[in-house]
Design a protein around this motif. Sequence first.
Motif, PDB file in Angstrom:
ATOM      1  N   PHE A  33     -14.548  19.269  -1.640  1.00 21.28           N
ATOM      2  CA  PHE A  33     -14.104  17.982  -1.508  1.00 21.28           C
ATOM      3  C   PHE A  33     -12.752  17.633  -1.810  1.00 21.28           C
ATOM      4  CE2 PHE A  33     -18.523  17.736  -3.011  1.00 21.28           C
ATOM      5  CZ  PHE A  33     -19.187  17.187  -2.129  1.00 21.28           C
ATOM      6  N   VAL A  34     -12.123  16.657  -1.141  1.00 23.70           N
ATOM      7  CA  VAL A  34     -10.678  16.527  -1.434  1.00 23.70           C
ATOM      8  C   VAL A  34     -10.823  15.014  -1.627  1.00 23.70           C
ATOM      9  CG1 VAL A  34      -8.326  15.862  -0.334  1.00 23.70           C
ATOM     10  CG2 VAL A  34      -9.590  18.251   0.198  1.00 23.70           C
ATOM     11  N   TYR A  35     -10.083  14.590  -2.719  1.00 25.72           N
ATOM     12  CA  TYR A  35      -9.685  13.268  -3.409  1.00 25.72           C
ATOM     13  C   TYR A  35      -8.494  12.894  -3.365  1.00 25.72           C
ATOM     14  CZ  TYR A  35     -14.357  14.058  -5.163  1.00 25.72           C
ATOM     15  OH  TYR A  35     -15.867  14.217  -5.033  1.00 25.72           O
ATOM     16  N   GLY A  36      -7.998  11.414  -2.900  1.00 26.31           N
ATOM     17  CA  GLY A  36      -6.777  11.000  -2.972  1.00 26.31           C
ATOM     18  C   GLY A  36      -6.759   9.691  -3.557  1.00 26.31           C
ATOM     19  N   SER A  37      -5.665   9.200  -4.131  1.00 24.98           N
ATOM     20  CA  SER A  37      -5.547   7.943  -4.560  1.00 24.98           C
ATOM     21  C   SER A  37      -4.444   6.879  -3.848  1.00 24.98           C
ATOM     22  CB  SER A  37      -5.139   7.841  -5.893  1.00 24.98           C
ATOM     23  OG  SER A  37      -3.622   8.444  -5.802  1.00 24.98           O
ATOM     24  N   CYS A  55     -12.571   9.826  -0.816  1.00 21.85           N
ATOM     25  CA  CYS A  55     -13.054  11.081  -0.739  1.00 21.85           C
ATOM     26  C   CYS A  55     -13.478  11.593   0.691  1.00 21.85           C
ATOM     27  CB  CYS A  55     -14.326  11.145  -1.615  1.00 21.85           C
ATOM     28  SG  CYS A  55     -15.278  12.744  -1.738  1.00 21.85           S
ATOM     29  N   PHE A  56     -12.833  13.053   0.961  1.00 23.82           N
ATOM     30  CA  PHE A  56     -13.324  13.638   2.105  1.00 23.82           C
ATOM     31  C   PHE A  56     -14.088  14.907   1.834  1.00 23.82           C
ATOM     32  CE2 PHE A  56      -9.239  11.609   2.634  1.00 23.82           C
ATOM     33  CZ  PHE A  56      -9.240  10.739   3.739  1.00 23.82           C
ATOM     34  N   ALA A  57     -14.936  15.019   2.754  1.00 23.07           N
ATOM     35  CA  ALA A  57     -15.820  16.535   2.624  1.00 23.07           C
ATOM     36  C   ALA A  57     -14.748  17.610   3.409  1.00 23.07           C
ATOM     37  CB  ALA A  57     -17.135  16.440   3.419  1.00 23.07           C
ATOM     38  N   ILE A  58     -14.912  18.831   3.099  1.00 24.68           N
ATOM     39  CA  ILE A  58     -13.955  19.718   3.841  1.00 24.68           C
ATOM     40  C   ILE A  58     -15.024  20.759   4.617  1.00 24.68           C
ATOM     41  CG2 ILE A  58     -12.682  21.914   3.178  1.00 24.68           C
ATOM     42  CD1 ILE A  58     -11.698  20.779   0.555  1.00 24.68           C
ATOM     43  N   ASP A  59     -14.644  21.012   5.873  1.00 23.58           N
ATOM     44  CA  ASP A  59     -15.444  21.983   6.539  1.00 23.58           C
ATOM     45  C   ASP A  59     -14.943  23.271   6.022  1.00 23.58           C
ATOM     46  OD1 ASP A  59     -16.572  23.716   8.706  1.00 23.58           O
ATOM     47  OD2 ASP A  59     -16.433  22.039  10.023  1.00 23.58           O
ATOM     48  N   PRO A  60     -15.932  24.121   5.704  1.00 23.39           N
ATOM     49  CA  PRO A  60     -15.658  25.331   5.221  1.00 23.39           C
ATOM     50  C   PRO A  60     -15.180  26.392   6.220  1.00 23.39           C
ATOM     51  CG  PRO A  60     -17.899  25.066   5.041  1.00 23.39           C
ATOM     52  CD  PRO A  60     -17.435  23.776   5.504  1.00 23.39           C
ATOM     53  N   ALA A  61     -15.422  26.220   7.265  1.00 32.94           N
ATOM     54  CA  ALA A  61     -15.111  27.085   8.628  1.00 32.94           C
ATOM     55  C   ALA A  61     -13.710  26.748   9.142  1.00 32.94           C
ATOM     56  CB  ALA A  61     -16.397  26.988   9.424  1.00 32.94           C
ATOM     57  N   THR A  62     -13.320  25.562   8.899  1.00 30.98           N
ATOM     58  CA  THR A  62     -12.090  24.908   9.864  1.00 30.98           C
ATOM     59  C   THR A  62     -11.089  24.558   8.884  1.00 30.98           C
ATOM     60  OG1 THR A  62     -13.015  22.836  10.361  1.00 30.98           O
ATOM     61  CG2 THR A  62     -13.398  24.645  11.785  1.00 30.98           C
ATOM     62  N   GLY A  63     -11.424  23.872   7.679  1.00 29.38           N
ATOM     63  CA  GLY A  63     -10.621  23.055   6.640  1.00 29.38           C
ATOM     64  C   GLY A  63     -10.391  21.681   7.085  1.00 29.38           C
ATOM     65  N   PHE A  76       0.779  -1.253  -0.051  1.00 30.18           N
ATOM     66  CA  PHE A  76      -0.045  -0.016  -0.060  1.00 30.18           C
ATOM     67  C   PHE A  76       0.784   1.317   0.104  1.00 30.18           C
ATOM     68  CE2 PHE A  76      -4.142  -1.618   2.502  1.00 30.18           C
ATOM     69  CZ  PHE A  76      -4.467  -2.468   1.178  1.00 30.18           C
ATOM     70  N   SER A  77       0.338   2.372  -0.580  1.00 31.44           N
ATOM     71  CA  SER A  77       0.975   3.466  -0.389  1.00 31.44           C
ATOM     72  C   SER A  77       0.061   4.679  -1.292  1.00 31.44           C
ATOM     73  CB  SER A  77       2.476   3.808  -1.380  1.00 31.44           C
ATOM     74  OG  SER A  77       2.430   3.456  -2.641  1.00 31.44           O
ATOM     75  N   THR A  78       0.000   5.887  -0.881  1.00 28.73           N
ATOM     76  CA  THR A  78      -0.720   6.811  -1.609  1.00 28.73           C
ATOM     77  C   THR A  78      -0.150   7.675  -2.808  1.00 28.73           C
ATOM     78  OG1 THR A  78       0.086   8.864  -0.238  1.00 28.73           O
ATOM     79  CG2 THR A  78      -1.953   7.418   0.605  1.00 28.73           C
ATOM     80  N   ALA A  79      -0.654   8.316  -3.358  1.00 35.33           N
ATOM     81  CA  ALA A  79      -0.095   8.801  -4.559  1.00 35.33           C
ATOM     82  C   ALA A  79      -0.426  10.329  -5.014  1.00 35.33           C
ATOM     83  CB  ALA A  79      -0.208   8.055  -6.012  1.00 35.33           C
ATOM     84  N   HIS A  80      -1.813  10.556  -5.290  1.00 34.95           N
ATOM     85  CA  HIS A  80      -1.962  11.882  -5.758  1.00 34.95           C
ATOM     86  C   HIS A  80      -3.267  12.469  -4.726  1.00 34.95           C
ATOM     87  CE1 HIS A  80      -2.405  15.339  -8.480  1.00 34.95           C
ATOM     88  NE2 HIS A  80      -3.605  14.891  -8.847  1.00 34.95           N
ATOM     89  N   VAL A  81      -3.295  13.861  -4.561  1.00 34.88           N
ATOM     90  CA  VAL A  81      -4.165  14.505  -3.915  1.00 34.88           C
ATOM     91  C   VAL A  81      -4.962  15.622  -4.943  1.00 34.88           C
ATOM     92  CG1 VAL A  81      -2.746  16.175  -2.667  1.00 34.88           C
ATOM     93  CG2 VAL A  81      -5.160  15.276  -1.738  1.00 34.88           C
ATOM     94  N   ASP A  82      -5.963  15.958  -4.703  1.00 40.29           N
ATOM     95  CA  ASP A  82      -6.767  17.097  -5.493  1.00 40.29           C
ATOM     96  C   ASP A  82      -7.870  17.636  -4.787  1.00 40.29           C
ATOM     97  OD1 ASP A  82      -6.748  18.975  -7.366  1.00 40.29           O
ATOM     98  OD2 ASP A  82      -7.126  17.803  -9.192  1.00 40.29           O
ATOM     99  N   VAL A  83      -8.178  18.898  -4.960  1.00 39.95           N
ATOM    100  CA  VAL A  83      -9.325  19.372  -4.429  1.00 39.95           C
ATOM    101  C   VAL A  83     -10.494  19.726  -5.581  1.00 39.95           C
ATOM    102  CG1 VAL A  83     -10.245  21.355  -3.334  1.00 39.95           C
ATOM    103  CG2 VAL A  83      -7.903  20.485  -2.691  1.00 39.95           C
ATOM    104  N   HIS A  84     -11.715  19.219  -5.163  1.00 41.85           N
ATOM    105  CA  HIS A  84     -12.748  19.344  -6.272  1.00 41.85           C
ATOM    106  C   HIS A  84     -12.860  20.973  -6.582  1.00 41.85           C
ATOM    107  CE1 HIS A  84     -16.959  19.811  -7.805  1.00 41.85           C
ATOM    108  NE2 HIS A  84     -16.627  18.524  -8.047  1.00 41.85           N
TER     109      HIS A  84
END
Length: 387
Positions: free
Chosen positions: A298-302, A311-319, A285-293
């Motif tokens: 949302f934040v996505y990672g591979s 997929c993660f949801a971003i809290d707009p007030a706190t990040g 296992f290992s991660t590779a890429h990250v991007d923001v919608h």
Amino acid sequence: MTRFITRAAVAAFAALATLVPAAPATAADGSVTVYFGTYTKKDKSKGIYTAKLDLAKGTLGDLKVAAEIENPSYLTIASSNKFVYAIGEVSSFQGKKGGVISAFAMQPDGTLKLLNQQSTVGPGPCYVSVDNAGKTALIANYGGGSVAAFPIAADGKLGEASAFIQHAGKVALPKRQGGPHAHSINLDRANRFAFAADLGLDQILVYKLNAETGGLAPNDPPFVKTADGAGPRHFAFTPDGRYAYVINEIDMTVTAFSYDGEKGALTTIGSVSTLPEGEKIVPAFSTAHVDVHPSGKFVYGSNRGHDTIVCFAIDPATGKLTLVGHTPTGGKTPRNFGIDPTGQYLLAANQGTDNVVVFKIDQATGKLTETGSKIEVGAPVCVKFVK
């Protein structure tokens, strides 16, 4: 301690728009152009490929070779939509040890015309980006643990390196990390600071950018630290520039930061695992890429080996990030992915199974659903859309 070299200022640049017609971001038929970087291998890949994504149907088509070139593993497209820059993972260039960076001009049919090439100065290049003004290309040399900058002329051609910085320092996991390994370099929205994720040093190093001269100089503070042995790899800002996220290859986490654009300073918010709750990291296992919608929601990672997009949801007030879920990528070893400029689709590039798979993005939840469209591309390792 970081060392840097900066050359004399380059000549003033003429207006880019007068030289090369811009490629349209969206064609009359409702499609968007996408480019794929690859590892070249016999009977599988010849270099950079291009295709069209139908935004109405979510289908990929019209695949063809855009440029035949060796191991163009990472690409970037200048904001003018006229030029493409690619690093080449080769052992030497023009008789000197190190990789190569190539400049291309987009042609009306989507193919790429080679403009010129320069040495990456250090070995093992893995990442390239272009500043917002289109005047400086920045690269990360994974093998050599360094970053470099190259001035871009009005015609899109690259000058020789205008800055070179060798990373140095202690590592937490000598057997795994070995030494400094710069894995990416990205710019903030204001085009003032560059951020280099170094997998070996567990740092995001911050540099002041002089886009007119192609100069780089360490910022104060010069870096932000991740957890020991995390292995920071790729880095992305939210569209409003308030928050940034780095995906950590070794400990399989995403770390969130708040950003002070005046000082170029990152403040750690916290880290979350890219794996499902309770699942352990195994050697494959290992991660590779990250991007923001594009919506900034949302934040996505591979996840390689696990072969999913998280997929993660971003809290707009706190990040802060909250897990949404995991989606199998329809192949193996998703080294990279790309989100189309409208935010409707995510394209997962599966290096291990030579395919690119299209997913529909739920605009409310961020969840991914396969559209049923996929194409065969040999060892795809980068996805870049014309914006």
